[in-house]
Design a protein around this motif. Structure first.
Motif, PDB file in Angstrom:
ATOM      1  N   ALA A  33       1.026  -1.175   0.055  1.00  0.00           N
ATOM      2  CA  ALA A  33      -0.094   0.285   0.175  1.00  0.00           C
ATOM      3  C   ALA A  33       0.972   1.467   0.061  1.00  0.00           C
ATOM      4  CB  ALA A  33      -0.822   0.079   1.103  1.00  0.00           C
ATOM      5  N   GLU A  34       1.072   1.633  -1.081  1.00  0.00           N
ATOM      6  CA  GLU A  34       2.133   2.985  -1.311  1.00  0.00           C
ATOM      7  C   GLU A  34       1.469   4.036  -1.254  1.00  0.00           C
ATOM      8  OE1 GLU A  34       5.263   1.763  -4.685  1.00  0.00           O
ATOM      9  OE2 GLU A  34       3.646   0.313  -4.812  1.00  0.00           O
ATOM     10  N   PHE A  35       0.356   4.163  -1.956  1.00  0.00           N
ATOM     11  CA  PHE A  35      -0.396   5.683  -2.042  1.00  0.00           C
ATOM     12  C   PHE A  35      -1.839   5.508  -1.339  1.00  0.00           C
ATOM     13  CE2 PHE A  35      -3.436   7.956  -4.596  1.00  0.00           C
ATOM     14  CZ  PHE A  35      -3.165   9.411  -4.207  1.00  0.00           C
ATOM     15  N   TRP A  36      -2.346   6.300  -0.584  1.00  0.00           N
ATOM     16  CA  TRP A  36      -3.217   6.484   0.168  1.00  0.00           C
ATOM     17  C   TRP A  36      -4.193   7.508  -0.297  1.00  0.00           C
ATOM     18  CZ3 TRP A  36      -4.591   2.858   4.295  1.00  0.00           C
ATOM     19  CH2 TRP A  36      -3.537   1.963   4.470  1.00  0.00           C
ATOM     20  N   VAL A  37      -5.548   7.538   0.039  1.00  0.00           N
ATOM     21  CA  VAL A  37      -6.443   8.364  -0.114  1.00  0.00           C
ATOM     22  C   VAL A  37      -7.236   8.429   1.133  1.00  0.00           C
ATOM     23  CG1 VAL A  37      -6.270   9.315  -2.425  1.00  0.00           C
ATOM     24  CG2 VAL A  37      -8.244   7.809  -1.918  1.00  0.00           C
ATOM     25  N   GLY A  38      -7.736   9.605   1.811  1.00  0.00           N
ATOM     26  CA  GLY A  38      -8.607   9.350   2.976  1.00  0.00           C
ATOM     27  C   GLY A  38      -9.187  10.483   3.391  1.00  0.00           C
ATOM     28  N   THR A  39     -10.234  10.573   4.315  1.00  0.00           N
ATOM     29  CA  THR A  39     -10.932  11.720   4.828  1.00  0.00           C
ATOM     30  C   THR A  39     -10.039  12.275   5.919  1.00  0.00           C
ATOM     31  OG1 THR A  39     -12.340  10.123   6.069  1.00  0.00           O
ATOM     32  CG2 THR A  39     -13.270  11.027   3.936  1.00  0.00           C
ATOM     33  N   PRO A  40      -9.732  13.562   5.957  1.00  0.00           N
ATOM     34  CA  PRO A  40      -8.877  14.207   7.088  1.00  0.00           C
ATOM     35  C   PRO A  40      -9.242  13.525   8.367  1.00  0.00           C
ATOM     36  CG  PRO A  40      -9.344  15.820   5.315  1.00  0.00           C
ATOM     37  CD  PRO A  40     -10.412  14.669   5.112  1.00  0.00           C
ATOM     38  N   ILE A  41      -8.315  13.329   9.177  1.00  0.00           N
ATOM     39  CA  ILE A  41      -8.650  12.540  10.320  1.00  0.00           C
ATOM     40  C   ILE A  41      -9.026  13.813  11.549  1.00  0.00           C
ATOM     41  CG2 ILE A  41      -6.149  13.048  11.352  1.00  0.00           C
ATOM     42  CD1 ILE A  41      -6.836  10.033  12.172  1.00  0.00           C
ATOM     43  N   ASP A  42      -8.789  15.030  11.199  1.00  0.00           N
ATOM     44  CA  ASP A  42      -9.484  15.866  11.861  1.00  0.00           C
ATOM     45  C   ASP A  42     -10.823  16.411  11.707  1.00  0.00           C
ATOM     46  OD1 ASP A  42      -9.464  17.687   9.779  1.00  0.00           O
ATOM     47  OD2 ASP A  42      -7.775  19.125  10.459  1.00  0.00           O
ATOM     48  N   GLY A  43     -11.438  15.854  10.889  1.00  0.00           N
ATOM     49  CA  GLY A  43     -12.716  15.953  10.370  1.00  0.00           C
ATOM     50  C   GLY A  43     -13.098  17.324   9.651  1.00  0.00           C
ATOM     51  N   ARG A  44     -12.223  18.075   9.316  1.00  0.00           N
ATOM     52  CA  ARG A  44     -12.365  19.316   8.609  1.00  0.00           C
ATOM     53  C   ARG A  44     -12.448  18.690   7.281  1.00  0.00           C
ATOM     54  NH1 ARG A  44      -8.246  22.912  11.710  1.00  0.00           N
ATOM     55  NH2 ARG A  44      -7.623  23.087   9.546  1.00  0.00           N
ATOM     56  N   PRO A  45     -12.655  19.722   6.246  1.00  0.00           N
ATOM     57  CA  PRO A  45     -12.631  19.510   4.634  1.00  0.00           C
ATOM     58  C   PRO A  45     -11.244  19.186   4.225  1.00  0.00           C
ATOM     59  CG  PRO A  45     -14.138  21.298   5.161  1.00  0.00           C
ATOM     60  CD  PRO A  45     -13.548  21.049   6.375  1.00  0.00           C
ATOM     61  N   ALA A  46     -11.089  18.342   3.342  1.00  0.00           N
ATOM     62  CA  ALA A  46      -9.748  18.182   2.766  1.00  0.00           C
ATOM     63  C   ALA A  46      -9.516  19.458   1.910  1.00  0.00           C
ATOM     64  CB  ALA A  46      -9.737  16.916   1.825  1.00  0.00           C
TER      65      ALA A  46
END
Length: 125
Positions: free
Chosen positions: A48-61
């Motif tokens: 797993a070299e490349f990841w996308v995800g929703t920001p952990i702080d809950g704010r918009p990306a």
């Protein structure tokens, strides 16, 4: 151990749209999805070299100005295939496939924006 980067992550707000985009783009260069979590997805050739995800702080990306991730292809044909797959999966063009002799004599690349606006490059040497 080889290389210097373990993985790279980009923030997105719409994980489904990002999944469709990167499944197409990275699938075209032999880097399938390897991880699916509720808030993150990852692709790679052998890990797993490349990841996308929703920001952990809950704010918009948000998109980084001047930031992009480049994915290595084996041949110019893969660059063109990945670019076409990325466009078909909701990305927007930001530099058509073609030679980039200003980088190096054999550099062939294309640039896209993913559905969240992150800039990505596919290239071969």
């Amino acid at each position: 151990m080889t290389g210097v980067i373990g993985h790279v992550s980009l923030g997105v707000d719409d994980l489904d749209a990002a999944g469709r985009f990167y499944d197409g783009l990275l699938g075209a260069i032999g880097a399938p999805r390897r991880v699916t979590f509720d808030a993150a997805l990852a692709w790679g050739r052998d890990h797993a070299e490349f990841w996308v995800g929703t920001p952990i702080d809950g704010r918009p990306a948000s998109v980084g100005n001047g930031t992009h991730v480049a994915f290595l292809c084996e041949r110019p044909e893969q660059v063109r295939a990945a670019y076409a797959a990325g466009l078909a999966a909701g990305g927007t063009g930001d530099g058509d496939p073609g030679p980039r002799p200003e980088y190096t004599p054999d550099y062939y690349a294309a640039f896209l924006r993913d559905p969240a606006g992150n800039k990505v490059e596919v290239y071969s040497l």
